[in-house]
Design a protein around this motif. Sequence first.
Motif, PDB file in Angstrom:
ATOM      1  N   LEU A  51     -33.024 -11.448  10.352  1.00  0.00           N
ATOM      2  CA  LEU A  51     -33.492 -11.450  11.311  1.00  0.00           C
ATOM      3  C   LEU A  51     -33.009 -10.728  12.817  1.00  0.00           C
ATOM      4  O   LEU A  51     -34.209 -10.276  13.010  1.00  0.00           O
ATOM      5  N   MET A  52     -32.113 -11.408  12.871  1.00  0.00           N
ATOM      6  CA  MET A  52     -31.654 -10.898  13.857  1.00  0.00           C
ATOM      7  C   MET A  52     -31.171  -9.350  14.239  1.00  0.00           C
ATOM      8  O   MET A  52     -31.514  -9.081  14.676  1.00  0.00           O
TER       9      MET A  52
ATOM     10  N   GLY B  33     -26.244  -6.182  15.371  1.00  0.00           N
ATOM     11  CA  GLY B  33     -25.517  -5.110  14.531  1.00  0.00           C
ATOM     12  C   GLY B  33     -26.092  -4.557  13.763  1.00  0.00           C
ATOM     13  O   GLY B  33     -26.693  -5.952  12.537  1.00  0.00           O
ATOM     14  N   ALA B  34     -26.179  -3.681  13.081  1.00  0.00           N
ATOM     15  CA  ALA B  34     -25.498  -3.742  11.862  1.00  0.00           C
ATOM     16  C   ALA B  34     -24.933  -4.694  10.659  1.00  0.00           C
ATOM     17  O   ALA B  34     -25.470  -5.314   9.503  1.00  0.00           O
ATOM     18  N   TRP B  35     -24.373  -5.638  11.226  1.00  0.00           N
ATOM     19  CA  TRP B  35     -23.593  -6.387  10.302  1.00  0.00           C
ATOM     20  C   TRP B  35     -24.405  -7.529   9.881  1.00  0.00           C
ATOM     21  O   TRP B  35     -23.611  -7.993   9.201  1.00  0.00           O
ATOM     22  N   GLY B  36     -25.347  -7.540  10.835  1.00  0.00           N
ATOM     23  CA  GLY B  36     -26.182  -8.456  11.021  1.00  0.00           C
ATOM     24  C   GLY B  36     -26.928  -8.658   9.228  1.00  0.00           C
ATOM     25  O   GLY B  36     -27.461 -10.025   8.527  1.00  0.00           O
ATOM     26  N   TRP B  37     -26.578  -7.917   8.626  1.00  0.00           N
ATOM     27  CA  TRP B  37     -27.000  -7.970   7.234  1.00  0.00           C
ATOM     28  C   TRP B  37     -26.322  -8.643   6.263  1.00  0.00           C
ATOM     29  O   TRP B  37     -26.292  -8.587   5.034  1.00  0.00           O
ATOM     30  N   ILE B  38     -24.807  -8.773   6.532  1.00  0.00           N
ATOM     31  CA  ILE B  38     -24.524 -10.026   5.694  1.00  0.00           C
ATOM     32  C   ILE B  38     -25.216 -11.354   5.358  1.00  0.00           C
ATOM     33  O   ILE B  38     -24.559 -11.820   4.681  1.00  0.00           O
ATOM     34  N   GLY B  39     -25.938 -11.280   6.454  1.00  0.00           N
ATOM     35  CA  GLY B  39     -26.776 -12.507   6.583  1.00  0.00           C
ATOM     36  C   GLY B  39     -27.743 -12.750   4.365  1.00  0.00           C
ATOM     37  O   GLY B  39     -27.887 -13.410   4.329  1.00  0.00           O
ATOM     38  N   VAL B  40     -27.510 -11.400   4.151  1.00  0.00           N
ATOM     39  CA  VAL B  40     -27.940 -11.740   2.548  1.00  0.00           C
ATOM     40  C   VAL B  40     -27.488 -12.417   1.812  1.00  0.00           C
ATOM     41  O   VAL B  40     -28.077 -13.556   0.487  1.00  0.00           O
TER      42      VAL B  40
ATOM     43  N   ALA C 246     -27.464 -25.049   4.823  1.00  0.00           N
ATOM     44  CA  ALA C 246     -26.957 -24.423   5.875  1.00  0.00           C
ATOM     45  C   ALA C 246     -26.882 -22.550   5.230  1.00  0.00           C
ATOM     46  O   ALA C 246     -27.354 -21.638   6.589  1.00  0.00           O
ATOM     47  N   ARG C 247     -27.420 -22.615   4.628  1.00  0.00           N
ATOM     48  CA  ARG C 247     -27.009 -21.052   3.983  1.00  0.00           C
ATOM     49  C   ARG C 247     -27.898 -20.427   3.858  1.00  0.00           C
ATOM     50  O   ARG C 247     -27.851 -19.369   4.795  1.00  0.00           O
ATOM     51  N   ILE C 248     -28.776 -20.912   3.968  1.00  0.00           N
ATOM     52  CA  ILE C 248     -30.902 -20.556   4.224  1.00  0.00           C
ATOM     53  C   ILE C 248     -30.639 -19.889   5.550  1.00  0.00           C
ATOM     54  O   ILE C 248     -31.204 -19.093   5.826  1.00  0.00           O
ATOM     55  N   MET C 249     -29.869 -21.259   6.185  1.00  0.00           N
ATOM     56  CA  MET C 249     -30.657 -20.700   7.594  1.00  0.00           C
ATOM     57  C   MET C 249     -30.077 -19.996   8.105  1.00  0.00           C
ATOM     58  O   MET C 249     -30.401 -19.328   9.046  1.00  0.00           O
ATOM     59  N   VAL C 250     -28.393 -20.012   8.263  1.00  0.00           N
ATOM     60  CA  VAL C 250     -27.981 -18.968   8.525  1.00  0.00           C
ATOM     61  C   VAL C 250     -27.891 -17.593   8.716  1.00  0.00           C
ATOM     62  O   VAL C 250     -27.960 -16.854   8.967  1.00  0.00           O
ATOM     63  N   GLY C 251     -28.735 -17.385   6.995  1.00  0.00           N
ATOM     64  CA  GLY C 251     -28.422 -15.924   6.197  1.00  0.00           C
ATOM     65  C   GLY C 251     -30.087 -15.241   6.936  1.00  0.00           C
ATOM     66  O   GLY C 251     -30.443 -14.287   7.616  1.00  0.00           O
TER      67      GLY C 251
END
Length: 65
Positions: free
Chosen positions: A24-25, A32-39, A14-19
């Motif tokens: 990717l988004m 927005g840039a907040w998507g980088w929290i996926g790292v 789940a962590r790998i897929m959501v991250g």
Amino acid sequence: MNIKRNVGGADKMARIMVGALLVLMALTGTIGAWGWIGVLPLATGLFNVCPAYSLLGINTCKIKK
């Protein structure tokens, strides 16, 4: 320093897929840039270690006997 693994199974996937989805988004500009929290979830899933789990005493890895 030996860091014990504490992320495993469905939690790891789940962590790998959501991250990966969030990163990717962020790359495509869908979010927005907040998507980088996926790292963060991506890294914790790939390395099998979550610092928050360590602090809270949580372990989702199966115990090998």
